[in-house]
Design an enzyme around this catalytic site. Structure first.
Site, PDB file in Angstrom:
ATOM      1  N   GLY A   1     -13.729 -89.591 -43.808  1.00 49.49           N
ATOM      2  CA  GLY A   1     -14.187 -89.716 -45.183  1.00 49.49           C
ATOM      3  C   GLY A   1     -13.345 -88.998 -46.214  1.00 49.49           C
TER       4      GLY A   1
ATOM      5  N   LYS B   1     -13.975 -77.286 -40.541  1.00 48.31           N
ATOM      6  CA  LYS B   1     -14.387 -76.595 -39.318  1.00 48.31           C
ATOM      7  C   LYS B   1     -13.610 -76.959 -38.064  1.00 48.31           C
ATOM      8  CE  LYS B   1     -19.260 -75.970 -40.353  1.00 48.31           C
ATOM      9  NZ  LYS B   1     -20.558 -76.543 -39.975  1.00 48.31           N
TER      10      LYS B   1
HETATM   11  P1  AMP Z   1     -14.321 -82.018 -42.983  1.00 46.72           P
HETATM   12  O1  AMP Z   1     -15.582 -82.708 -43.416  1.00 46.72           O
HETATM   13  O2  AMP Z   1     -14.483 -81.084 -41.832  1.00 46.72           O
HETATM   14  O3  AMP Z   1     -13.143 -82.961 -42.818  1.00 46.72           O
HETATM   15  O4  AMP Z   1     -13.955 -81.039 -44.167  1.00 46.72           O
HETATM   16  C1  AMP Z   1     -13.685 -81.470 -45.454  1.00 46.72           C
HETATM   17  C2  AMP Z   1     -13.996 -80.373 -46.405  1.00 46.72           C
HETATM   18  O5  AMP Z   1     -13.248 -79.222 -46.074  1.00 46.72           O
HETATM   19  C3  AMP Z   1     -13.657 -80.714 -47.829  1.00 46.72           C
HETATM   20  O6  AMP Z   1     -14.836 -80.794 -48.576  1.00 46.72           O
HETATM   21  C4  AMP Z   1     -12.773 -79.563 -48.278  1.00 46.72           C
HETATM   22  O7  AMP Z   1     -13.104 -79.075 -49.560  1.00 46.72           O
HETATM   23  C5  AMP Z   1     -13.060 -78.484 -47.249  1.00 46.72           C
HETATM   24  N1  AMP Z   1     -11.947 -77.545 -47.112  1.00 46.72           N
HETATM   25  C6  AMP Z   1     -10.654 -77.831 -46.896  1.00 46.72           C
HETATM   26  N2  AMP Z   1      -9.916 -76.713 -46.872  1.00 46.72           N
HETATM   27  C7  AMP Z   1     -10.742 -75.688 -47.076  1.00 46.72           C
HETATM   28  C8  AMP Z   1     -10.570 -74.277 -47.170  1.00 46.72           C
HETATM   29  N3  AMP Z   1      -9.359 -73.727 -47.036  1.00 46.72           N
HETATM   30  N4  AMP Z   1     -11.668 -73.520 -47.379  1.00 46.72           N
HETATM   31  C9  AMP Z   1     -12.872 -74.081 -47.518  1.00 46.72           C
HETATM   32  N5  AMP Z   1     -13.117 -75.402 -47.441  1.00 46.72           N
HETATM   33  C10 AMP Z   1     -12.058 -76.199 -47.209  1.00 46.72           C
END
Ligand code: AMP
Length: 396
Positions: A355, A199
């Site tokens: 994390g 996000k």
């Molecule tokens: P965050 O906790 O915001 O650092 O997000 C990490 C999560 O983002 C991980 O579980 C990834 O699987 C997810 N993620 C990364 N790239 C994508 C993408 N292109 N579409 C959906 N989820 C994503």
């Protein structure tokens, strides 16, 4: 505040706030002991000096007082092994038993207290509770970077009950603060920040703060598609925060004004569903077909990001480039990890935190090929957002 490495703990009882919030499986086996192993050198230095140690921590998020599932007694066996000594246990973090056991500790002995969060006073930061904890030791040491962004009784409030000479950071905290400070305030340029994850909303503040420091910002992961949509691209059903389109535009504009180069993934690995067995293809990130979603950065993006990383002298990485938990979509995250390891070998300073980036770097076996792996997810993010962390501020 005293300096830990210069302090002689002979005859002292050191009360250490550690971060033993480790994941346990349903048989109470520890599935990742990184946070425990990180703090062992701090404990050993005190024991080696001839001091004794009282360890306090939280584990999980107990809601209604003492809960078997969240008892720190599940960690005793492993702690014994890590320290090579029999650790004592107090079944309550305050009260008579804790006072008596702490009082009777001899040189070289260790006492582990029960979960601090069995008391709601801990998270509320109640003074009376902090004061009762403070009575257990002569010296207060904060070695829990993972909870430094919380103004809890044991992480911040307690520091008021110790004189400046009798409180200090442990080795984990010192390492975290030193490496974060190096990146924030004396980064050698070019300085590339790699920000990924799901996000934009979670990462706006860190990006904003880095716009004043970095020369290059690489944006990957799900958040990249909000930027592409804001630029008029077709992103299919990729992750997008409609209410952040203007934010994305503003960040791009600010970057341009400040001369910071923002790198977005020009192409993507796309999938027809969010699943390991999805059909996959590749596409320009601005032209993803209807019904498809970008779940990883593409081959061209990997090459371009690798070039930028190789050219950097300082690298900060927070957040994966794709859905790295699924094998089909981990290539981009792996490519970035490899590039960081190579740049580090060539003399760059690299700090990895958050994390998911830490799990990724561990999963790919690169943890010892970067300069520093941060143990604190939320704390690290807040530090780089430019916020003052209560656990750090309380010591000054
Ligand atoms: P965050 O906790 O915001 O650092 O997000 C990490 C999560 O983002 C991980 O579980 C990834 O699987 C997810 N993620 C990364 N790239 C994508 C993408 N292109 N579409 C959906 N989820 C994503």
């Amino acid at each position: 505040m005293s300096k830990f490495s210069d302090f002689n703990f002979k005859g002292k009882k050191a009360l250490i706030r550690v971060d033993f919030n480790v994941p346990l499986d349903d048989k109470f086996n520890i599935t990742d002991d990184t946070r425990m192993t990180a703090t062992i050198p701090t404990i050993k230095k005190i024991l080696g000096d001839g001091g004794s140690v009282i360890l306090m921590s939280h584990l999980g998020r107990p809601k209604d007082g003492p809960t078997e599932k969240y008892s720190l007694k599940h960690l005793i066996k492993h702690l014994n092994e890590l320290l090579g000594t029999e650790v004592q246990f107090a079944s309550d973090c305050i009260g008579e038993e804790a006072m008596q056991k702490a009082g009777e500790l001899k040189e070289g002995e260790v006492l582990l207290l029960e979960n601090l969060r069995f008391y709601k006073e801990e998270e509320k930061g109640e003074k009376a509770f902090a004061e009762r904890l403070s009575k257990l030791g002569d010296i207060y040491i904060n070695d829990a970077f993972g909870t430094a962004h919380r103004a809890h009784a044991s992480t911040a409030v307690i520091a008021d009950y110790f004189s400046p000479d009798n409180k200090m950071f442990g080795l984990v905290m010192n390492g975290e603060v030193e490496s974060a400070e190096k990146v924030l305030h004396s980064a050698e340029k070019p300085f590339t920040a790699i920000i990924g994850g799901a996000k934009v909303s979670d990462k706006i503040m860190i990006i904003e703060n880095l716009l004043d420091r970095a020369t290059d910002i690489i944006i990957g992961g799900g958040m990249a598609y909000t930027f592409y949509k804001a630029m008029g691209g077709h992103i299919g059903k990729s992750l997008c925060e409609e209410d952040r389109l203007q934010t994305a535009k503003d960040l791009m504009k600010k970057a341009e004004e400040k001369g910071v180069c923002i790198h977005l993934p020009s192409d993507s690995i796309i999938a027809d569903k969010f699943a390991e067995d999805a059909s996959i293809s590749s596409s320009l990130s601005t032209n993803i077909p209807e019904g498809w979603m970008g779940l990883d950065i593409g081959v061209m993006a990997c090459e371009m990001f690798t070039k930028v990383i190789h050219n950097s002298k300082t690298i900060l990485w927070n957040g994966p480039m794709g859905v790295f938990e699924m094998e089909k979509f981990q290539h981009g995250t792996k490519a970035v990890a490899i590039a960081i390891a190579e740049a580090t070998e060539n003399g760059a300073f690299s700090l990895v935190g958050g994390g998911d980036s830490v799990s990724a770097i561990n999963q790919f076996g690169f943890a010892d090929k970067v300069s520093y792996v941060s143990t604190g997810g939320g704390a690290m993010l807040e530090y780089f957002e430019g916020k003052e962390l209560p656990g750090i501020a309380a010591m000054h």
